[in-house]
Design a protein around this motif. Structure first.
Motif, PDB file in Angstrom:
ATOM      1  N   GLU A 141       0.695  -1.307  -0.009  1.00 60.72           N
ATOM      2  CA  GLU A 141      -0.096  -0.074   0.052  1.00 60.72           C
ATOM      3  C   GLU A 141       0.703   0.994  -0.037  1.00 60.72           C
ATOM      4  O   GLU A 141       1.886   1.406   0.825  1.00 60.72           O
ATOM      5  CB  GLU A 141      -0.910   0.051   1.270  1.00 60.72           C
ATOM      6  N   GLU A 148      -3.785   4.776  -8.325  1.00 60.54           N
ATOM      7  CA  GLU A 148      -2.685   4.808  -7.228  1.00 60.54           C
ATOM      8  C   GLU A 148      -2.280   6.041  -6.933  1.00 60.54           C
ATOM      9  O   GLU A 148      -1.734   6.559  -6.070  1.00 60.54           O
ATOM     10  CB  GLU A 148      -1.687   3.841  -7.868  1.00 60.54           C
ATOM     11  N   GLY A 159      -4.711   8.113  -5.036  1.00 63.09           N
ATOM     12  CA  GLY A 159      -4.682   7.496  -3.814  1.00 63.09           C
ATOM     13  C   GLY A 159      -3.504   7.696  -2.959  1.00 63.09           C
ATOM     14  O   GLY A 159      -3.671   8.373  -1.818  1.00 63.09           O
ATOM     15  N   ARG A 163      -7.637   5.338  -1.808  1.00 63.44           N
ATOM     16  CA  ARG A 163      -7.698   4.940  -3.215  1.00 63.44           C
ATOM     17  C   ARG A 163      -8.996   4.927  -3.631  1.00 63.44           C
ATOM     18  O   ARG A 163      -9.369   4.722  -4.735  1.00 63.44           O
ATOM     19  CB  ARG A 163      -7.306   3.164  -2.955  1.00 63.44           C
TER      20      ARG A 163
END
Length: 191
Positions: free
Chosen positions: A9, A152, A155, A161
């Motif tokens: 992440e 992405e 995010g 996201r």
């Protein structure tokens, strides 16, 4: 730029240069359809000719090249950041389930909206090999542009996201105004 250890992440960019490159990339990723719409009269006829198809292919691959240079060159991200990985059995099963769901959703949407009319004779005049190339180009390029890069990076910039996905979906659909007009037919690319 930093990433959380042992986690895929993304976190927010630490440096101002990282934020600027992410924002520049997002503007390219989400802005190119609008720049194309306003640069010429794009009323959908661009996808019914050899010249229009070639132009679409060149533009989309050029956008991917610019975004790849930003992501893999400037930002030094790895493909894993964009969730690129090999396909497995679950992926193929998921793809089949998604195809069935997409066909069902498109059936519902097609009853609610009217798709634009294209000159079928003009489309048929384009060689079949060239008709396939824009479809493959859209499948590959638009996945990277709107789902990989934009979601992405947004995010990372916003910390969500989900927000990145919503913004990307909305601008993807609106980027098709040149083909579908500003109408409920925009549900077609959004679905």
């Amino acid at each position: 730029m930093t990433m959380r250890p042992n986690n895929e992440e993304p976190t927010r960019f630490v440096s101002a240069a990282g934020r600027v490159s992410a924002l520049a990339g997002v503007l390219v990723a989400l802005g190119w359809p609008f720049a194309r719409m306003f640069s010429k009269k794009q009323n959908g006829s661009g996808l019914t000719s050899v010249r229009g198809d070639i132009h679409t292919i060149v533009v989309e691959w050029s956008v991917v090249a610019v975004l790849a240079a930003i992501a893999f060159g400037l930002q030094r991200l790895r493909p894993r950041f964009f969730r690129f990985r090999g396909l497995g059995g679950i992926d193929l099963l998921s793809a089949f389930a998604a195809l069935v769901a997409a066909l069902a959703l498109s059936g519902v949407v097609s009853r609610l909206v009217t798709a634009p009319k294209f000159d079928l004779h003009q489309i048929a005049s384009v060689p079949i090999a060239l008709r396939v190339c824009p479809v493959l180009t859209a499948a590959i390029c638009e996945e990277f542009i709107f789902r990989g890069f934009a979601i992405e990076q947004l995010g990372m910039l916003t910390g969500s996201r989900w927000l990145g996905a919503f913004i990307s979906l909305a601008l993807f659909a609106l980027g098709h105004v040149g083909v579908y007009g500003f109408s409920s037919a925009l549900l077609i690319p959004a679905s």
